[in-house]
Design an enzyme around this catalytic site. Structure first.
Site, mmCIF file in Angstrom:
data_model
loop_
_atom_site.group_PDB
_atom_site.id
_atom_site.type_symbol
_atom_site.label_atom_id
_atom_site.label_comp_id
_atom_site.label_asym_id
_atom_site.label_seq_id
_atom_site.Cartn_x
_atom_site.Cartn_y
_atom_site.Cartn_z
ATOM 1 N N ASN A 280 0.932 -2.528 -2.039
ATOM 2 C CA ASN A 280 1.546 -1.688 -3.072
ATOM 3 C C ASN A 280 0.468 -1.083 -3.970
ATOM 4 O O ASN A 280 0.440 0.125 -4.223
ATOM 5 C CB ASN A 280 2.539 -2.489 -3.908
ATOM 6 C CG ASN A 280 3.808 -2.821 -3.152
ATOM 7 O OD1 ASN A 280 4.223 -2.089 -2.264
ATOM 8 N ND2 ASN A 280 4.429 -3.939 -3.507
ATOM 9 N N ARG A 283 -1.915 1.294 -1.998
ATOM 10 C CA ARG A 283 -1.390 2.649 -1.801
ATOM 11 C C ARG A 283 -1.641 3.527 -3.024
ATOM 12 O O ARG A 283 -1.944 4.718 -2.894
ATOM 13 C CB ARG A 283 0.098 2.572 -1.453
ATOM 14 C CG ARG A 283 0.318 2.043 -0.049
ATOM 15 C CD ARG A 283 1.716 1.542 0.234
ATOM 16 N NE ARG A 283 1.746 0.980 1.588
ATOM 17 C CZ ARG A 283 2.668 0.146 2.047
ATOM 18 N NH1 ARG A 283 3.662 -0.244 1.254
ATOM 19 N NH2 ARG A 283 2.595 -0.310 3.276
ATOM 20 N N GLU A 404 -3.295 2.011 4.939
ATOM 21 C CA GLU A 404 -2.473 1.352 3.913
ATOM 22 C C GLU A 404 -0.983 1.578 4.190
ATOM 23 O O GLU A 404 -0.169 1.648 3.271
ATOM 24 C CB GLU A 404 -2.827 1.850 2.500
ATOM 25 C CG GLU A 404 -4.321 1.826 2.165
ATOM 26 C CD GLU A 404 -4.876 0.435 2.010
ATOM 27 O OE1 GLU A 404 -4.520 -0.436 2.810
ATOM 28 O OE2 GLU A 404 -5.678 0.223 1.097
ATOM 29 N N ASN A 407 2.049 7.348 6.668
ATOM 30 C CA ASN A 407 3.029 8.066 5.860
ATOM 31 C C ASN A 407 4.406 8.098 6.515
ATOM 32 O O ASN A 407 5.411 8.333 5.833
ATOM 33 C CB ASN A 407 2.522 9.468 5.545
ATOM 34 C CG ASN A 407 1.489 9.445 4.423
ATOM 35 O OD1 ASN A 407 1.140 8.380 3.909
ATOM 36 N ND2 ASN A 407 1.003 10.612 4.029
#
Length: 422
Positions: A280, A283, A404, A407
């Site tokens: 989290n 990102r 990470e 998308n």
């Protein structure tokens, strides 16, 4: 624009205040580096005074230590150890770790501001520093006091560099299917398996490894620290990458790699939760690095438009390019706002933080790549030459749409949040 600082002060801890005092004593009046300062695209807009001071410290470091070297680091694939340790001396090695064990004690919003500023100098190096910060936070937040006292001070100073080991050759987006195992044998874990695309692999000193200690699925994953030099730990060849060349990426192999059970971070079965919570923040960090690359590219495109002439006039007089520049600035500011909004949500433990971090990563990394690509287009043929840094910003930030969590996964997380009945 509203101030993002909570309660009017974003930094109140002693270490951070000491940094600010040092900055105020040492700073001398200088010409502004960024011609866009005070414009509608100024990254200081919306920040409190102390955040602006921290931002200036990071921008100055980026201008003096990173930007002059980014091309050489890229071309020669240099891992700039000493420069990163200089960054750590400013408190950038463990930005949002607790001060109790040597962290800087700042917020996720402060970290976003710092990483955006640093990335204007070298996006690739900043991205590695952000990954290192994510690893340091995992140890600091989930480790016991023994692990924290052992590792956090060394991570904060960057005397020890760290790498995050989640992805495997056969487990990327489906991270819960990872197959690297850690079998308990007396006072040790015996680890077997491989991790892929590990930033810092072979150069880092500490590897934060997600491995299977139990059943299939996320509940069987644990987080274990593995030191460089441990028997059974080895590294494959350095990958040849499009960008991110100031730090290596390698496959990391574990062959009957024995580590003490005291290297377990948190509890057995908690590893997947640790990995996701770390991501989290990761990102937000990588999105912030994209912001810095896009801001630098926008600035350079603007300057180029003022000096490049075609058809008897400078490019700044062509309305199409004026509109393109306006669109780029709007994309940048919108991206910055969504990233900072997500950082505030993570700081405040907002129940929507996961979706907001995913939104921020999705939107900012894609829009900032477009900004860098548009900037390169404005440069024309010159933009395609490695003499000009705009192409490097474009190459370095492209991978941010992939790592990470791709998308596509970000879209899945956001849509899942929207479709959940409450």
């Amino acid at each position: 624009m509203a101030t993002f600082a909570s309660g009017g002060r974003c930094i109140s801890r002693p270490f951070a205040q000491a940094l600010l005092n040092t900055l105020r004593q040492q700073t001398r009046p200088t010409s502004r580096r960024f011609l866009l300062t005070a414009s509608c695209a100024d990254p200081a807009n919306g920040l409190g005074e102390e955040q602006r001071q921290i931002q200036k410290m990071a921008l100055d470091f980026a201008a003096k230590e990173l930007a002059p070297n980014m091309q050489e680091w890229d071309e020669k694939e240099i891992f700039p150890v000493e420069t990163m340790r200089k960054a750590a001396q400013l408190g950038f090695g463990a930005v949002y770790c607790d001060e109790k064990f040597g962290g800087t004690g700042l917020s996720r919003l402060d970290a976003s501001v710092i990483f955006e500023a640093l990335a204007t100098g070298c996006c690739s190096t900043t991205a590695y520093i952000s990954i290192h910060n994510m690893c340091a936070w995992m140890v600091d937040h989930f480790g016991n006091d023994e692990l924290r006292s052992q590792w956090v001070p060394r991570l904060a100073s960057m005397d020890t560099f760290s790498s995050y080991c989640l992805t495997e050759p056969g487990a990327g987006s489906d991270a819960a299917s990872l197959s690297t195992t850690a079998r308990k044998d007396g006072s040790h874990y015996v680890i077997n398996g491989s991790k892929a695309f590990i930033s810092g692999g072979g150069e880092s000193d500490l590897y934060v490894v997600m491995c299977r200690t139990g059943q299939a699925g996320p509940a069987g994953v644990s987080c274990i620290l593995v030191e460089k030099g441990t028997p059974g730990l080895s590294f494959a060849k350095k990958e040849k990458k499009l960008g991110w060349n100031s730090h290596p990426a390698r496959i990391v192999n574990f062959d009957d790699c024995r580590v003490p059970v005291t290297n377990l971070v948190g509890e057995e079965g908690q590893g997947f939760s640790i990995a996701m919570k770390g991501l989290n923040g990761g990102r937000i960090n990588v999105a912030s690095s994209s912001l810095g690359a896009a801001y630098a590219a926008l600035e350079q495109a603007r300057d180029y438009m003022k000096i490049r002439k075609q058809f008897g006039k400078s490019l700044e007089n062509f309305q199409y390019l004026q509109f393109r520049l306006a669109e780029m600035a709007t994309q940048l500011v919108a991206s910055r706002l969504i990233v900072r909004n997500a950082a505030v949500a993570l700081d405040s433990q907002d129940p929507n933080a996961v979706a907001l971090c995913s939104m921020a990563k999705l939107f900012a990394t894609e829009e900032c790549f477009k900004i860098c690509n548009s900037a390169m287009q404005i440069f024309g043929g010159y933009g395609y030459l490695k003499d000009y840094p705009v192409q490097q910003y474009m190459r370095d930030c492209r991978v941010h749409c992939i790592l990470e969590g791709t998308n596509e996964i970000m879209r899945m997380l956001v849509s899942r949040d929207l479709l959940t009945e409450r």
